[in-house]
Design a protein around this motif. Structure first.
Motif, short mmCIF file in Angstrom:
data_model
loop_
_atom_site.label_atom_id
_atom_site.label_comp_id
_atom_site.label_asym_id
_atom_site.label_seq_id
_atom_site.Cartn_x
_atom_site.Cartn_y
_atom_site.Cartn_z
N THR A 192 1.09 -13.44 10.92
CA THR A 192 -0.02 -13.99 11.67
C THR A 192 -0.63 -12.84 12.55
O THR A 192 0.25 -11.83 12.91
CB THR A 192 0.29 -15.27 12.34
OG1 THR A 192 1.44 -15.12 13.26
CG2 THR A 192 0.84 -16.43 11.48
N THR B 250 -4.56 -18.57 16.90
CA THR B 250 -3.81 -17.79 15.94
C THR B 250 -4.19 -18.01 14.43
O THR B 250 -4.61 -18.95 14.24
CB THR B 250 -2.28 -18.62 16.10
OG1 THR B 250 -1.81 -18.29 17.38
CG2 THR B 250 -1.25 -17.93 14.90
N SER B 251 -4.06 -16.99 13.83
CA SER B 251 -4.43 -17.19 12.24
C SER B 251 -3.62 -18.36 11.71
O SER B 251 -2.50 -18.46 12.05
CB SER B 251 -4.54 -15.81 11.80
OG SER B 251 -3.40 -15.33 11.53
N ALA C 119 -0.97 -18.77 8.58
CA ALA C 119 0.06 -17.86 8.09
C ALA C 119 -0.03 -17.33 6.92
O ALA C 119 -0.89 -17.79 5.99
CB ALA C 119 1.20 -18.55 7.89
N ASN D 278 -8.34 -15.07 10.38
CA ASN D 278 -7.98 -15.56 8.96
C ASN D 278 -8.47 -14.31 8.01
O ASN D 278 -7.76 -14.12 7.02
CB ASN D 278 -8.41 -16.89 8.54
CG ASN D 278 -7.97 -17.91 9.28
OD1 ASN D 278 -6.61 -17.84 9.98
ND2 ASN D 278 -8.34 -19.14 9.42
#
Length: 240
Positions: free
Chosen positions: A47, A38-39, A41, A112
């Motif tokens: 995300t 998960t990237s 925030a 990201n």
């Protein structure tokens, strides 16, 4: 001789300790597992996420593992293509070494970047909308630039509208019982302002009343007509 099975077991234990909440074993023969990435925030809490599925081949790490995106959130097709390209590149650069952590870290950085691109795209769209609003307001404030073409178009439209109004007025007058005017009479009626002053005098008559008490009897005035400075227009200009 390389013990591939031993290297794979050791890496699997390390991966499980690094990603305890996102690591899931799917099968042991062949060894297959998923890791959810998960990237960070974004500015508004958004995300992106990708669940990567890896499968060891017999000669891993001398041969790259198999991979696929098992599931994803908020990723577009071109984003997934970029991730596949990235995984291919990283795998080729790390042949001969266990590489799952390296591959996952590269995907993490890519996610990201995607969030940053989403932020920049949103800001650009906002700036574009503001620019369009400013231009629309500027055009509204300035009005339409008058050119020969649009002036002639407006003039023709205006004349048609005025002709239609005159036609309707004549029709209403005819329906009310008023006599229909000739073309000459219509022309004269449209130019009646030119003779309004003359008509006013005619309506008021030609006589002008004068209050004679405002003037002295000319016989009571001591006038010397032989005086070179005598001017009859200056009579009565002197006060008693």
């Amino acid at each position: 001789m390389t013990d591939y099975a031993e290297e794979q077991r050791n890496e699997l234990e390390a991966i499980e300790s690094i990603y305890p909440d996102s690591f899931t074993v799917l099968s042991e023969d062949p060894t297959s597992f998923t890791i959810t990435v998960t990237s960070d925030a974004g500015e508004n809490g958004e995300t992106v996420e990708a669940t990567l599925k890896f499968t060891y081949v017999g000669k891993y790490p001398d041969e790259p593992p198999l991979w696929e995106i098992h599931s994803q959130e908020n990723l577009e097709d071109n984003d997934m293509e970029d991730i596949f390209t990235l995984l291919q590149q990283q795998a080729e650069e790390n042949l001969g070494m266990v590489m799952i952590f390296t591959l996952v870290t590269a995907v993490q950085d890519k996610l990201n970047e995607i969030v940053d691109v989403m932020k920049n795209r949103r800001e650009e769209e906002k700036r574009q909308k503001e620019k369009e609003a400013e231009e629309a307001e500027k055009v509204q404030f300035q009005g339409t630039v008058v050119t020969i073409e649009n002036f002639l178009a407006w003039k023709a439209k205006f004349e048609m509208e005025m002709a239609e109004l005159r036609r309707k007025k004549l029709k209403e007058e005819e329906q009310a019982g008023k006599p229909k005017l000739s073309g000459k009479q219509l022309f004269e009626r449209d130019h009646n302002l030119d003779t309004s002053d003359i008509q006013f005098l005619e309506d008021g008559g030609n006589s002008v009343e004068v209050d004679e008490s405002l003037f002295q009897d000319i016989e009571d005035l001591d006038l010397d007509e032989d005086d070179p400075n005598f001017d009859p227009l200056e009579m009565g200009s002197d006060e008693d």
